[in-house]
Design a protein around this motif. Structure first.
Motif, mmCIF file in Angstrom:
data_model
loop_
_atom_site.group_PDB
_atom_site.id
_atom_site.type_symbol
_atom_site.label_atom_id
_atom_site.label_comp_id
_atom_site.label_asym_id
_atom_site.label_seq_id
_atom_site.Cartn_x
_atom_site.Cartn_y
_atom_site.Cartn_z
ATOM 1 N N LYS A 3 0.626 -1.398 0.198
ATOM 2 C CA LYS A 3 -0.014 -0.199 0.595
ATOM 3 C C LYS A 3 1.055 1.236 0.393
ATOM 4 O O LYS A 3 2.218 1.401 0.826
ATOM 5 C CB LYS A 3 -1.144 0.165 1.366
ATOM 6 C CG LYS A 3 -1.980 1.019 1.143
ATOM 7 C CD LYS A 3 -2.902 0.785 2.708
ATOM 8 C CE LYS A 3 -3.731 2.062 2.578
ATOM 9 N NZ LYS A 3 -3.486 2.895 2.859
ATOM 10 N N ILE A 4 0.817 1.878 -1.086
ATOM 11 C CA ILE A 4 1.181 3.279 -0.421
ATOM 12 C C ILE A 4 0.170 4.590 -0.011
ATOM 13 O O ILE A 4 -0.976 4.743 0.017
ATOM 14 C CB ILE A 4 1.495 4.382 -2.672
ATOM 15 C CG1 ILE A 4 2.229 2.898 -2.503
ATOM 16 C CG2 ILE A 4 2.495 5.622 -2.629
ATOM 17 C CD1 ILE A 4 1.932 3.491 -4.411
ATOM 18 N N SER A 5 1.367 4.504 0.717
ATOM 19 C CA SER A 5 0.258 5.809 1.776
ATOM 20 C C SER A 5 0.665 7.309 1.253
ATOM 21 O O SER A 5 1.295 7.875 0.759
ATOM 22 C CB SER A 5 0.816 6.092 3.504
ATOM 23 O OG SER A 5 2.647 6.620 2.880
ATOM 24 N N ASN A 6 -1.050 8.221 0.996
ATOM 25 C CA ASN A 6 -0.853 9.488 0.761
ATOM 26 C C ASN A 6 -0.632 10.543 2.057
ATOM 27 O O ASN A 6 -1.599 10.400 3.135
ATOM 28 C CB ASN A 6 -2.276 9.271 0.041
ATOM 29 C CG ASN A 6 -1.650 10.641 -0.480
ATOM 30 O OD1 ASN A 6 -1.616 11.613 -0.369
ATOM 31 N ND2 ASN A 6 -3.127 10.766 -1.837
ATOM 32 N N SER A 7 0.126 11.585 1.665
ATOM 33 C CA SER A 7 0.547 12.407 3.065
ATOM 34 C C SER A 7 -0.281 13.690 2.813
ATOM 35 O O SER A 7 0.464 14.478 3.636
ATOM 36 C CB SER A 7 2.526 12.508 2.954
ATOM 37 O OG SER A 7 2.707 11.342 3.208
ATOM 38 N N PHE A 8 -1.202 14.235 2.208
ATOM 39 C CA PHE A 8 -1.703 14.810 1.668
ATOM 40 C C PHE A 8 -2.560 15.026 2.783
ATOM 41 O O PHE A 8 -1.814 16.695 2.787
ATOM 42 C CB PHE A 8 -2.801 14.895 0.489
ATOM 43 C CG PHE A 8 -3.974 15.425 0.197
ATOM 44 C CD1 PHE A 8 -4.475 15.448 1.043
ATOM 45 C CD2 PHE A 8 -3.313 16.388 -0.988
ATOM 46 C CE1 PHE A 8 -4.748 16.827 0.412
ATOM 47 C CE2 PHE A 8 -4.317 17.912 -1.545
ATOM 48 C CZ PHE A 8 -4.669 17.736 -0.863
ATOM 49 N N ASN A 10 -1.491 15.025 6.194
ATOM 50 C CA ASN A 10 -0.093 16.032 7.048
ATOM 51 C C ASN A 10 0.499 16.770 6.066
ATOM 52 O O ASN A 10 0.611 18.135 7.123
ATOM 53 C CB ASN A 10 0.746 14.983 6.843
ATOM 54 C CG ASN A 10 0.896 13.806 7.599
ATOM 55 O OD1 ASN A 10 -0.498 13.964 8.330
ATOM 56 N ND2 ASN A 10 1.448 12.560 7.077
ATOM 57 N N PHE A 11 0.186 17.043 4.651
ATOM 58 C CA PHE A 11 1.034 18.365 4.699
ATOM 59 C C PHE A 11 -0.134 19.436 4.471
ATOM 60 O O PHE A 11 0.115 20.167 4.100
ATOM 61 C CB PHE A 11 0.916 18.106 2.855
ATOM 62 C CG PHE A 11 3.029 17.556 3.100
ATOM 63 C CD1 PHE A 11 3.135 16.746 3.757
ATOM 64 C CD2 PHE A 11 3.594 18.809 1.955
ATOM 65 C CE1 PHE A 11 4.222 15.839 2.914
ATOM 66 C CE2 PHE A 11 4.653 18.153 2.294
ATOM 67 C CZ PHE A 11 5.387 16.738 2.560
ATOM 68 N N GLU A 12 -1.759 18.943 4.215
ATOM 69 C CA GLU A 12 -2.406 20.105 4.432
ATOM 70 C C GLU A 12 -2.401 20.629 5.806
ATOM 71 O O GLU A 12 -2.373 22.356 6.131
ATOM 72 C CB GLU A 12 -3.468 19.577 4.307
ATOM 73 C CG GLU A 12 -4.258 18.904 3.482
ATOM 74 C CD GLU A 12 -5.207 20.321 2.786
ATOM 75 O OE1 GLU A 12 -6.649 20.052 2.594
ATOM 76 O OE2 GLU A 12 -4.657 21.314 1.923
ATOM 77 N N ALA A 14 0.525 21.024 7.175
ATOM 78 C CA ALA A 14 1.459 21.767 7.994
ATOM 79 C C ALA A 14 1.338 23.021 7.115
ATOM 80 O O ALA A 14 1.713 23.815 7.772
ATOM 81 C CB ALA A 14 2.559 20.657 7.068
ATOM 82 N N ILE A 15 0.703 22.939 6.006
ATOM 83 C CA ILE A 15 0.848 24.704 5.494
ATOM 84 C C ILE A 15 0.145 25.107 6.677
ATOM 85 O O ILE A 15 -0.083 26.808 7.010
ATOM 86 C CB ILE A 15 0.047 24.117 3.900
ATOM 87 C CG1 ILE A 15 -0.391 23.908 3.671
ATOM 88 C CG2 ILE A 15 1.514 23.973 3.019
ATOM 89 C CD1 ILE A 15 -0.466 24.014 2.447
ATOM 90 N N THR A 18 1.989 26.944 9.334
ATOM 91 C CA THR A 18 3.404 27.776 9.022
ATOM 92 C C THR A 18 2.794 29.151 8.494
ATOM 93 O O THR A 18 1.861 28.991 7.552
ATOM 94 C CB THR A 18 3.683 26.882 7.807
ATOM 95 O OG1 THR A 18 4.311 25.350 7.863
ATOM 96 C CG2 THR A 18 5.190 27.156 7.536
ATOM 97 N N LEU A 107 16.539 29.238 1.458
ATOM 98 C CA LEU A 107 15.364 29.338 0.893
ATOM 99 C C LEU A 107 15.504 28.322 -0.221
ATOM 100 O O LEU A 107 14.256 28.958 -0.958
ATOM 101 C CB LEU A 107 15.497 30.884 0.495
ATOM 102 C CG LEU A 107 15.219 32.032 1.419
ATOM 103 C CD1 LEU A 107 15.338 33.299 0.730
ATOM 104 C CD2 LEU A 107 13.725 32.438 1.675
ATOM 105 N N THR A 108 15.959 27.858 -0.615
ATOM 106 C CA THR A 108 16.121 26.535 -1.401
ATOM 107 C C THR A 108 17.099 25.132 -1.069
ATOM 108 O O THR A 108 17.091 25.654 -0.969
ATOM 109 C CB THR A 108 17.260 27.245 -2.687
ATOM 110 O OG1 THR A 108 17.199 26.433 -3.858
ATOM 111 C CG2 THR A 108 18.443 27.957 -2.572
ATOM 112 N N ALA A 109 17.230 24.925 -1.365
ATOM 113 C CA ALA A 109 17.131 23.004 -1.399
ATOM 114 C C ALA A 109 18.974 23.038 -1.699
ATOM 115 O O ALA A 109 19.330 23.806 -2.260
ATOM 116 C CB ALA A 109 17.017 22.036 -2.066
#
Lengths: 109, 109
Positions: A3-8, A10-12, A14-15, A18, A107-109
């Motif tokens: 199964k692939i877990s969807n972190s959608f 979690n990110f919602e 997070a934003i 922030t 500010l950048t990777a």
């Protein structure tokens, strides 16, 4: 198939947590030397382009306020100090390598 | 020579339903950059694909088995799965115009 877990979600979360981050920067310069002027120009440009409305930039002329070098142990100028957000960082020089400055500012990777 | 892929036929004879875009954002943990990519992606979708998109956020720290199979070389990477052709966009999507071009939402020129 695993199964692939969807972190959608979690990110919602997070934003929503922030808030736009305020960057507190201090640029120590020596009067109006060519390097000082370059550094001022470069950091102003970076703040305008990458941190519009999020940047608190203080420019300190150590010729006029020499005692202020002690607050950040500044030994060479120009020096840019990122006070906030942590971690604290120092940059020496004219800040003309924008990519490098952005990297160290996070500010950048 | 390969046959070009044919679009699926609509079953109803009424006005075709808008296609639901399927987008997958690959990240590696919640970093400022991945959160930024997610926020930018949501903004682009809300403005240009309102109500007809589906975003999946795949965190490679939780699904390490996917990194190799899906050929993800950089993080974050956005993959547009539907509509075809599949496209990949690397980065935090802060350059909206470039992201729109990469997603085939904007013509060049």
């Amino acid at each position: 198939m695993t199964k692939i877990s969807n972190s959608f979600l979690n990110f919602e979360r997070a934003i929503s947590e922030t808030k736009p981050q305020i960057y507190v920067l201090r640029l120590y310069v020596t009067g109006a030397t060519s390097k000082s002027i370059q550094a001022i120009r470069n950091i102003s440009k970076i703040c305008e382009e990458y941190l519009p409305g999020q940047c608190h930039l203080e420019i300190i002329d150590i010729y006029r306020q020499p005692a202020r070098v002690y607050e950040e142990q500044v030994v060479v100028a120009p020096t840019l100090v990122k006070k906030f957000p942590p971690p604290s960082r120092k940059f020496i020089g004219t800040l003309s390598n924008v990519e490098r400055v952005l990297q160290k500012l996070g500010l950048t990777a | 020579m390969k046959n070009p892929s044919k679009p699926k036929r609509q079953k109803s004879s009424a006005a075709p339903e808008p296609e639901i875009w399927e987008l997958r954002l690959y990240v590696a943990g919640q970093t400022p950059k991945s959160i930024k990519a997610f926020a930018n992606l949501k903004k682009i979708c809300d403005e240009h694909l309102a109500g007809r998109y589906k975003i999946e956020v795949i965190d490679l720290l939780e699904n390490p088995q996917l990194a190799r199979g899906d050929q993800i070389l950089a993080i974050p990477t956005l993959v547009k799965k539907i509509p075809e052709p599949a496209k990949k966009i690397i980065g935090d999507l802060s350059n909206t115009e470039r992201a729109l071009v990469g997603l085939d939402l904007r013509q060049i020129g």
